[in-house]
Design an enzyme around this catalytic site. Structure first.
Site, PDB file in Angstrom:
ATOM      1  N   SER A   1       0.665  -1.143  -0.225  1.00  0.00           N
ATOM      2  CA  SER A   1       0.071  -0.116  -0.080  1.00  0.00           C
ATOM      3  C   SER A   1       0.741   1.221   0.018  1.00  0.00           C
ATOM      4  CB  SER A   1      -0.754   0.130   1.344  1.00  0.00           C
ATOM      5  OG  SER A   1      -1.411   1.190   1.246  1.00  0.00           O
TER       6      SER A   1
ATOM      7  N   TYR B   1      -2.124  -0.066  10.193  1.00  0.00           N
ATOM      8  CA  TYR B   1      -2.133  -0.620   8.807  1.00  0.00           C
ATOM      9  C   TYR B   1      -0.981  -0.283   7.880  1.00  0.00           C
ATOM     10  CZ  TYR B   1      -4.000  -1.316   3.919  1.00  0.00           C
ATOM     11  OH  TYR B   1      -3.969  -1.654   2.446  1.00  0.00           O
TER      12      TYR B   1
END
Length: 248
Positions: free
Chosen positions: A143, A157
């Site tokens: 990501s 995250y």
């Protein structure tokens, strides 16, 4: 020629589903892992088969080592794997780290990092020439958050995805002489259900305009990058993560 067989985790929604469809169009047969959305899994399977590919859908919880073993055992019964897209992940929550419940932090790290490590481990054992495989490609889906940190949204995250980037660098060197390329893709803001599932359905519209290209990305745009990394055109690419984030 024999068609390549690729396993995609989280393969029936969002980026995973778009990747499955793109790979099917490129001549791959597919094994798609999912954990709970049966209707989406069936819809994706039918679409992949309509594209001319064989497709096996397997329900497996990747946060359980037995689930990882089950997925790869079912895949092996479908044929010899030539590629794995390590895609399953979720943010589960939006907020500051101080206000994120401990159990959510653990679940996010377990899914986005620990499960990714276990899938990568199983992928090596399936693909490596040292284990009787014929080689292949492992694509880790990271990501853009891994380098941005995502303050105020999901630092936990981002930290887990930074671990995925490290996995790509280290594992690529570890298995380069075993016929495996290990590469990564780091999507930015992409039009999937990940934001809605975390409780912020309007995030795409709110944040999209701040991206240098002025919009959120589409799953098919990430799928195109994954497909290229898995192709012979990328045969000299390993140990690196390609950012697909609209300039962010």
């Amino acid at each position: 020629m024999k068609r390549p067989l690729t396993l995609v985790t989280g393969g029936t929604r969002g980026i995973g589903a778009a990747t499955a469809l793109r790979l099917a169009a490129d001549g791959h047969d597919l094994v798609l892992g999912h954990v709970r959305d049966g209707p989406a899994a069936e819809e994706c399977r039918l679409a992949v088969e309509d594209a001319g590919a064989r497709c096996l859908v397997v329900r497996a919880d990747l946060t359980d080592p037995a689930g990882v073993d089950h997925l790869f055992t079912r895949a092996a019964a479908h044929g010899r794997l030539t590629g794995v897209v390590n895609n399953a992940g979720a943010t589960l929550h939006l907020g500051t780290l101080a206000e994120t419940p401990v159990d959510v932090v653990r679940r996010v790290v377990d899914l986005n990092l620990t499960a990714a490590l276990l899938v990568a481990r199983a992928a090596v054992r399936a693909l490596s020439t040292s284990y009787g495989g014929s080689g292949g490609v492992l694509v880790n889906v990271s990501s853009g958050a891994a380098t941005l940190g995502s303050p105020g949204e999901y630092v936990h995250y981002a930290a887990a995805k930074a671990g995925v980037d490290a996995l790509t660098v280290g594992l690529a060197q570890e298995v380069a002489d075993q016929g495996i390329r290990v590469v990564g893709v780091a999507p930015g803001l992409v039009r999937t259900r990940i934001h809605q599932d975390a409780g912020d359905a309007g995030r795409l519209e709110r944040v999209g305009a701040k991206v240098p290209l002025g919009r959120a990305g589409e799953p098919a745009e990430v799928a195109g990058a994954i497909a290229w990394l898995m192709s012979e055109e990328a045969s000299y690419v390993t140990g690196t993560t390609l950012r697909v984030a609209g300039g962010r």
